[in-house]
Design a protein around this motif. Structure first.
Motif, mmCIF file in Angstrom:
data_model
loop_
_atom_site.group_PDB
_atom_site.id
_atom_site.type_symbol
_atom_site.label_atom_id
_atom_site.label_comp_id
_atom_site.label_asym_id
_atom_site.label_seq_id
_atom_site.Cartn_x
_atom_site.Cartn_y
_atom_site.Cartn_z
ATOM 1 N N GLY A 282 0.787 -1.231 0.000
ATOM 2 C CA GLY A 282 0.000 0.000 0.000
ATOM 3 C C GLY A 282 0.814 1.273 0.000
ATOM 4 O O GLY A 282 0.268 2.361 -0.196
ATOM 5 N N GLY A 283 2.121 1.172 0.217
ATOM 6 C CA GLY A 283 2.975 2.356 0.278
ATOM 7 C C GLY A 283 3.386 2.855 -1.105
ATOM 8 O O GLY A 283 2.969 2.316 -2.135
ATOM 9 N N GLN A 284 4.218 3.877 -1.109
ATOM 10 C CA GLN A 284 4.607 4.522 -2.363
ATOM 11 C C GLN A 284 5.264 3.555 -3.351
ATOM 12 O O GLN A 284 4.833 3.439 -4.510
ATOM 13 C CB GLN A 284 5.568 5.688 -2.078
ATOM 14 C CG GLN A 284 6.118 6.337 -3.331
ATOM 15 C CD GLN A 284 6.877 7.623 -3.074
ATOM 16 O OE1 GLN A 284 6.672 8.608 -3.756
ATOM 17 N NE2 GLN A 284 7.776 7.609 -2.095
ATOM 18 N N LEU A 285 6.289 2.848 -2.902
ATOM 19 C CA LEU A 285 6.984 1.931 -3.809
ATOM 20 C C LEU A 285 6.089 0.760 -4.194
ATOM 21 O O LEU A 285 6.109 0.309 -5.344
ATOM 22 C CB LEU A 285 8.291 1.437 -3.184
ATOM 23 C CG LEU A 285 9.136 0.506 -4.058
ATOM 24 C CD1 LEU A 285 9.473 1.133 -5.408
ATOM 25 C CD2 LEU A 285 10.410 0.088 -3.321
ATOM 26 N N ALA B 216 10.836 -1.740 15.485
ATOM 27 C CA ALA B 216 10.008 -2.926 15.248
ATOM 28 C C ALA B 216 9.806 -3.171 13.757
ATOM 29 O O ALA B 216 10.001 -4.288 13.262
ATOM 30 C CB ALA B 216 8.658 -2.761 15.945
ATOM 31 N N VAL B 217 9.429 -2.130 13.027
ATOM 32 C CA VAL B 217 9.135 -2.295 11.601
ATOM 33 C C VAL B 217 10.413 -2.495 10.790
ATOM 34 O O VAL B 217 10.516 -3.412 9.962
ATOM 35 C CB VAL B 217 8.346 -1.076 11.063
ATOM 36 C CG1 VAL B 217 8.114 -1.208 9.563
ATOM 37 C CG2 VAL B 217 7.013 -0.934 11.799
ATOM 38 N N ASN B 218 11.400 -1.623 11.021
ATOM 39 C CA ASN B 218 12.585 -1.597 10.153
ATOM 40 C C ASN B 218 13.613 -2.675 10.468
ATOM 41 O O ASN B 218 14.361 -3.090 9.577
ATOM 42 C CB ASN B 218 13.258 -0.221 10.232
ATOM 43 C CG ASN B 218 12.404 0.867 9.617
ATOM 44 O OD1 ASN B 218 11.484 0.589 8.844
ATOM 45 N ND2 ASN B 218 12.693 2.117 9.961
ATOM 46 N N ALA C 26 7.840 -2.605 3.005
ATOM 47 C CA ALA C 26 7.306 -2.170 4.302
ATOM 48 C C ALA C 26 8.416 -1.499 5.106
ATOM 49 O O ALA C 26 9.489 -2.076 5.286
ATOM 50 C CB ALA C 26 6.749 -3.362 5.065
ATOM 51 N N ALA C 27 8.158 -0.298 5.561
ATOM 52 C CA ALA C 27 9.165 0.424 6.346
ATOM 53 C C ALA C 27 8.512 1.545 7.136
ATOM 54 O O ALA C 27 7.477 2.075 6.744
ATOM 55 C CB ALA C 27 10.240 1.015 5.431
#
Length: 285
Positions: free
Chosen positions: A10-13, A78-80, A61-62
């Protein structure tokens, strides 16, 4: 082409990968929504890869809110880092190749030189630290990985510098733009094409690679180009970064050397201003 699964669709990339996949006629590609591919759920990721059996996973995802990361350290970590490690472990368990997107912010950027993949990474903000730790989490458990560091990402999608400048330029008579931070803008559509080219190549030279558009510019000159190309009439003033303090420090010079990715995969990389013209053309429709 081999089956591909995109995390962070869902993000830009992720949205750029979807657009480019359609343009290239790539049909064997899956863009699961976040609840089906939560990067913080190791069990869910493993089951997803077991079920779908992709040959490649692209991790978009980032946590990318650079200034907010200074306060939201645990979420950024947590995410990165943790999430990247979970995904790499799932790829290892299912014999999947991971393409993991990282950043020029892993570098301190305190000297004027082209940054090579083997140069020492020494991040100066929380976002950079967590992205570097994410790279380490991937390499610790998974041999079959391509880590692609990129910079100053923008596109028609999501929030980014180009869209912000177009918005502010239309609303205001005057803007102050930082002129002493230098790097290279990257059109996320170009990065998406490069990722598919890497997959297409069948090349298994795993490791870290640098990808941005060609050329060098400052945020001020980038903004000026946006206004010139879009014919936005606004008075832009160059200012030093010290006049616009942010919570997170930024590298002063983070231009990456792209020789390795060009030579390994035979890529031709567009010049940043040419890609900016294409993006603004798409935005203006």
């Amino acid at each position: 082409m081999s089956k591909i699964l995109v995390i962070g669709a869902g993000g830009q990339l992720g949205q750029c990968l979807k657009t480019v996949a359609e343009r290239r006629g790539i049909s064997d590609i899956i863009f699961p929504v976040e609840k089906e591919a939560n990067i913080l759920d190791a069990d869910l990721l493993n089951k997803l890869l077991e079920r779908e059996k992709p040959a490649f996973v692209i991790n978009c995802a980032a946590y990318t809110a650079v200034d907010k990361a200074e306060d939201e350290v645990q979420l950024s970590k947590a995410v990165n880092e943790t999430g990247a490690g979970y995904l790499a472990a799932a790829c290892e368990a299912n014999s999947v190749t991971l393409i993991h997107v990282s950043t020029d912010f892993v570098f301190e950027g305190n000297e004027v030189k082209l940054l090579k993949e083997e140069d020492e990474a020494n991040p100066i903000n929380v976002y950079g630290v967590t992205k570097l730790d994410g790279e380490k989490a991937v390499t610790a458990v998974l041999e079959k990985h391509f880590i692609i560091r990129t910079s100053w990402l923008y596109s028609e999608y999501a929030n980014n510098f180009v869209k912000t400048m177009l918005k502010f330029g239309a609303e205001r008579d005057e803007l102050n733009i930082i002129a002493d931070q230098v790097g290279t803008p990257t059109y996320a559509i170009d990065l998406a094409n490069a990722i598919f080219d890497i997959i297409d190549s069948g090349n298994e030279n795993y490791g870290i690679y640098h990808y941005s558009n060609e050329g060098v510019t400052s945020w001020f000159d980038f903004a000026k180009a946006i206004f010139d190309i879009s014919r936005t009439n606004v008075n832009a003033n160059p200012i030093p970064g010290s006049a616009y303090p942010t919570k997170a420090k930024r590298p002063a010079f983070s231009v990456m050397d792209k020789t390795k990715i060009k030579n390994t995969f035979g890529l031709t990389i567009p010049y940043w201003r040419d890609s900016l013209i294409e993006c603004i053309h798409q935005l203006k429709g």
